[in-house]
Design a protein around this motif. Structure first.
Motif, mmCIF file in Angstrom:
data_model
loop_
_atom_site.group_PDB
_atom_site.id
_atom_site.type_symbol
_atom_site.label_atom_id
_atom_site.label_comp_id
_atom_site.label_asym_id
_atom_site.label_seq_id
_atom_site.Cartn_x
_atom_site.Cartn_y
_atom_site.Cartn_z
ATOM 1 N N GLN A 234 1.013 -1.284 -0.141
ATOM 2 C CA GLN A 234 0.227 -0.352 -0.101
ATOM 3 C C GLN A 234 0.567 1.232 -0.207
ATOM 4 O O GLN A 234 0.095 2.143 -1.027
ATOM 5 C CB GLN A 234 -0.816 -0.159 0.756
ATOM 6 N N SER A 235 1.155 1.630 0.845
ATOM 7 C CA SER A 235 2.552 2.708 0.680
ATOM 8 C C SER A 235 4.157 2.507 0.334
ATOM 9 O O SER A 235 4.133 3.363 -0.770
ATOM 10 C CB SER A 235 2.748 3.097 2.571
ATOM 11 N N ALA A 236 4.277 1.444 0.502
ATOM 12 C CA ALA A 236 6.310 1.494 -0.404
ATOM 13 C C ALA A 236 6.254 1.053 -2.071
ATOM 14 O O ALA A 236 7.019 1.504 -2.865
ATOM 15 C CB ALA A 236 6.786 0.058 -0.084
ATOM 16 N N ASN A 237 4.834 0.697 -2.261
ATOM 17 C CA ASN A 237 4.755 -0.185 -3.740
ATOM 18 C C ASN A 237 6.001 -0.616 -3.857
ATOM 19 O O ASN A 237 6.294 -1.366 -5.117
ATOM 20 C CB ASN A 237 4.656 1.116 -4.339
ATOM 21 N N ASN A 238 6.500 -2.469 -3.164
ATOM 22 C CA ASN A 238 7.314 -2.497 -3.425
ATOM 23 C C ASN A 238 7.020 -3.987 -3.199
ATOM 24 O O ASN A 238 6.757 -5.078 -2.201
ATOM 25 C CB ASN A 238 8.139 -2.480 -2.174
#
Length: 275
Positions: A234-238
């Motif tokens: 969701q946040s790091a897009n990793n």
């Protein structure tokens, strides 16, 4: 001929569902685990997994703790359900299932208003002249949220197994002079093992992988593997690291399922084994 054709067609929707929503996602997780953002093969995300060993361990410990509490609370309640009359059983089972009719997020969020610094409990304590206590954003709150949300998954399979036991076993044991403790130890507990194993699996798996409970009731103070995976997506897009962590989590869960099923392989399968 028509009967055989209809039987073949009946399982096709399930097969399509399994392929689209089970097999395909698993393949995607494996693919992202062994590739980079450009789609090239790499092992760097798999090699990064040991950095999260402590998070995996903490997740397992919380899962074991919540599962143990659910078992200690759920087994006596399930046993009690089988002792009351049929009409009372239906009402009590309905009460167990009733919270599950409410959205999981709403159920968890409601505990924030109960455990908060200005919540119901602390407000009542202040009204009675006592100092408030810190409940929210603590390990206690996280464990409480897990137990509250997943306790029905422990009660129902155990109740299902115990309620189907042949009463002649208990009558024979009493005729032979066995007391209540001996009947429970020698008959009830062994025969209810499949339900216990099923309940353990159904509670342990979501506890290990949960993230919403820790976010809302733990306030970010307690980070489990579900939180790390959710952050990567969701946040790091990793997606690659998130997929590799998800792959390890799936393997751990499959190992747990395999162990539980092997332990219950020789028992009664009513309501028990699910893999």
């Amino acid at each position: 001929m028509k009967t055989k054709l209809s039987k073949r067609l009946l399982d096709k929707p399930y097969l399509i569902w399994s392929v689209l929503f089970i097999i395909v996602p698993l393949i995607m997780v494996i693919y992202y685990s062994f590739t980079d953002s450009a789609g090239n093969f790499t092992l760097k995300y798999i090699e990064a997994i040991p950095n999260y060993a402590s998070v995996f361990l903490l997740s397992v410990l919380y899962g074991i703790g919540a599962t143990a509490i659910c078992l200690l609370l759920g087994y006596p309640f399930a046993l009690l359900l089988t002792k009351v009359k049929a009409s009372s059983q239906r009402v009590m089972v309905l009460l167990v299932m009733l919270p599950m009719w409410t959205n999981f997020l709403i159920r968890t969020y409601s505990w924030m208003t109960i455990l908060g610094d200005s919540g119901i409990i602390n407000t009542a304590l202040n009204y009675l002249g006592f100092d408030g206590i810190k409940l929210i954003n603590t390990p206690f709150a996280v464990m409480l949220g897990m137990v509250y949300n997943f306790l029905p998954f422990m009660i129902l399979p155990i109740y299902s197994v115990i309620s189907k036991m042949d009463s002649s076993y208990f009558e024979a044991a009493r005729d032979l002079g066995a007391g209540r403790a001996q009947v429970f130890k020698k008959i009830t507990l062994p025969l209810s093992a499949p339900g216990i194993l099923s309940g353990i699996i159904m509670v342990f798996v979501p506890c290990v992988s949960t993230f919403y409970i820790t976010q809302k009731l733990g306030g970010g103070q307690i980070v489990l593997i579900g939180d790390v995976i959710e952050t990567q997506f969701q946040s790091a897009n990793n997606y690659n690291l998130g997929a590799s962590l998800s792959l390890v989590l799936m393997i751990l869960i499959l190992i747990c399922l395999g162990v539980m099923n092997s332990l219950g392989a020789d028992g009664n399968d009513d309501g028990g084994i699910i893999l």
